[in-house]
Motif scaffolding. Sequence first.
Motif: not given
Length: 236
Positions: A15-27
């Motif tokens: 599980g992750t929480a995107p919106g934290f570039p460049p660690f996790e992004m939903n593109e």
Amino acid sequence: SVTGGGDDDSEIVAGTAPGFPPFEMNEGGELVGFDIDLLEAVVEETDYTLADDWEEFEFESLIPALENDNIDVIAAAMTIDPEREETIAFSDPYYEANQSVLVREDEDVDWETIEDLEGVTVGAQSGTTGEAVVEDELIEAGLIDDGDYNTYDNYVLGVEDLENGNVDAIVLDVPVAETFANDRAVEVAFTYETGEEYGFGLRQDEEELQSALNEGLATVQEDGRYEELVDEWFGN
Ligand code: ARG
């Protein structure tokens, strides 16, 4: 053994929480980033398999999701901290970070320390160590009022609010602040040393999984793949 991963005992769900570039992004519906690639590389070194579909949450919902067995591992640039360690376990550290204060590029502020934020409006993502800095060093310290603190479900919303002039400063992890500064009309005013280290989050009773991930991480760090991912996601 892992219980959240479906039928196969050795499949784990991340599980992750995107919106934290460049660690996790939903593109465009696709989850990408350093954490995504790193965890995939690490799990490949173990006897576990990683479910193709990651679960996405708001950051503050990740630990509850782990505790409820909705996921088996958190990969979300999550700082290893003693309060969190009361309820979950962490892998060995895989990245270091401090906090920073992000401001509008055109504002030309000369803020250099936390004290310089007296009386301004600030924002941070709910449940983060950035929020802890706001609460402990700004609100508790009497530098800003409760009412001048905005919380956001993710930092993209916070940075948009900053750009729009709805808030004067956003407190967040340095590597992420620098990434936003590269892409948007914002800049880092100053950094605030917290000496944080990110780890993968796990349930406390998953000791086997914990050792496996630690060994996988060590391998990926030794064989050069870790450096490759750093270059890929942080090199300009
Ligand atoms: N490192 C900070 C913390 O652990 C912020 C992490 C935010 N992560 C995210 N994926 N939004 O509190």
